[in-house]
Design an enzyme around this catalytic site. Structure first.
Site, mmCIF file in Angstrom:
data_model
loop_
_atom_site.group_PDB
_atom_site.id
_atom_site.type_symbol
_atom_site.label_atom_id
_atom_site.label_comp_id
_atom_site.label_asym_id
_atom_site.label_seq_id
_atom_site.Cartn_x
_atom_site.Cartn_y
_atom_site.Cartn_z
ATOM 1 C CD GLU A 115 58.418 11.029 81.052
ATOM 2 O OE1 GLU A 115 57.649 10.479 80.157
ATOM 3 O OE2 GLU A 115 57.767 11.654 81.868
ATOM 4 C CB CYS A 151 55.414 10.033 83.271
ATOM 5 S SG CYS A 151 54.224 11.764 83.262
ATOM 6 C CE LYS A 202 54.145 6.943 80.433
ATOM 7 N NZ LYS A 202 54.248 8.242 80.339
#
Length: 326
Positions: free
Chosen positions: A46, A163, A127
């Site tokens: 990430e 995540c 995200k």
């Protein structure tokens, strides 16, 4: 049914913190290293460029710090030419986590860029929900970027999430419904955060194995660790802190039936975790459970995904974006 084997790797490494140019050079170097090991699919952690904004967990909110972070964030495709060239030169598909800055703007996103083996950017995922203090830095991505991609001639579909986005069952199902075969779960080191020392790795393992089994996919779980470039940058620019320590990270490759194919690896040393993925093994797994087919029960459960573009540039960054060879 797929009768294909792929040599894949998950990167466990630290970026050159808050240095976009140097971190992108490291990406290119790791692609070259992967090529020397005949790797065909390479997954990065990430926001590997320019590193995870740990300062949000260590200091009071400060817009000036976010401004510094924005300056080191990646503009797609402008900043990725050398990475695209490396993919094309070495014939490697790369999934790269970056902090993305909107082209011609100032809004940031926690993004995952998928680049084909000919250098084409297949697309960018943003995200959809930044976690906790991340909301001080990143905007919210839309359902428009919840996609899987099929590299040219590869015969498989790959998609990724970042995540704790993996806690969003709807986001995972959106990828399942698109026929995902390989999943990239991008993570930073979390077990070095105050309060997460004893739980972060267990959480990551649980979420990665959950998606492996419920989606019936092979999971690449690349992770970064915290090194001195990160700690020193924060001390030099923001002052002493005791919320984040050196080390951390949890990197692995996981079979759809939840066995480890590589790792888990937890270390303050760079490493490529490598495994051969035999896609024909999905036939047996999906005889038991098929989350996009006979185990879905669509007459009971229905996913309502709003895939409408919400940001003006989304049609541009959800590719393909060809590599313009110099």
């Amino acid at each position: 049914m797929l009768d294909k084997k792929i040599k894949a790797a998950a990167v466990h490494a630290a970026p050159i913190y808050m240095d976009k140019v140097a971190s992108l050079r490291k990406v290119v170097s790791l692609i070259s290293q992967a090529a020397s090991e005949s790797i065909e699919l390479l997954a990065f952690p990430e926001v590997f460029v320019p590193g995870f904004p740990y300062f949000t967990n260590c200091y009071a909110p400060n817009a000036a710090t976010v401004t510094l972070y924005a300056a080191q964030s990646v503009v797609v495709p402008d900043d990725l030419g050398e990475v695209q060239a490396a993919c094309a030169t070495h014939k490697i598909v790369v999934v790269l986590g970056v902090s993305e800055r909107m082209r011609g703007g100032h809004t940031l996103f926690n993004s995952i860029v998928t680049i084909d083996a000919d250098g084409t950017i297949l697309g960018v995922h943003r995200k959809v929900q930044p976690t906790w203090a991340e909301r001080l830095v990143w905007g919210q991505g839309s359902g428009y970027t919840l996609r899987t991609y099929e590299p040219a001639g590869a015969g498989y579909r790959v998609g990724g999430l970042a995540c704790w986005e993996h806690t969003m069952n709807g986001a995972r199902q959106a990828l399942i419904d698109q026929g995902q075969h390989i999943h990239v779960g991008c993570w930073p080191a979390l077990d070095i955060l105050e309060g997460f020392e004893d739980v972060a790795c267990a959480q990551i393992e649980a979420l990665m194995k959950t998606h492996a089994l419920t989606a019936q996919v092979f999971v690449l779980c690349p992770s970064s660790y915290v090194d001195e470039t990160c700690l020193q940058w924060m001390v030099k620019n923001l002052g002493p802190q005791d919320k984040v320590k050196a080390g951390g990270g949890w990197t692995a490759i996981i079979h759809p039936f939840c066995s480890f194919m590589a790792g888990p690896y937890m270390s303050s040393r760079d490493k490529l975790l490598v495994s051969e993925i035999d896609l024909s093994q999905l036939d047996l797994v999906k005889a038991y459970v098929d989350g996009a087919g006979h185990y879905k029960r669509p007459e009971i459960f229905r996913l309502d995904l709003d895939a409408t573009p919400r940001w003006k540039d989304e049609p541009d960054i959800v590719g393909p974006i060809p590599w313009n060879k110099p």
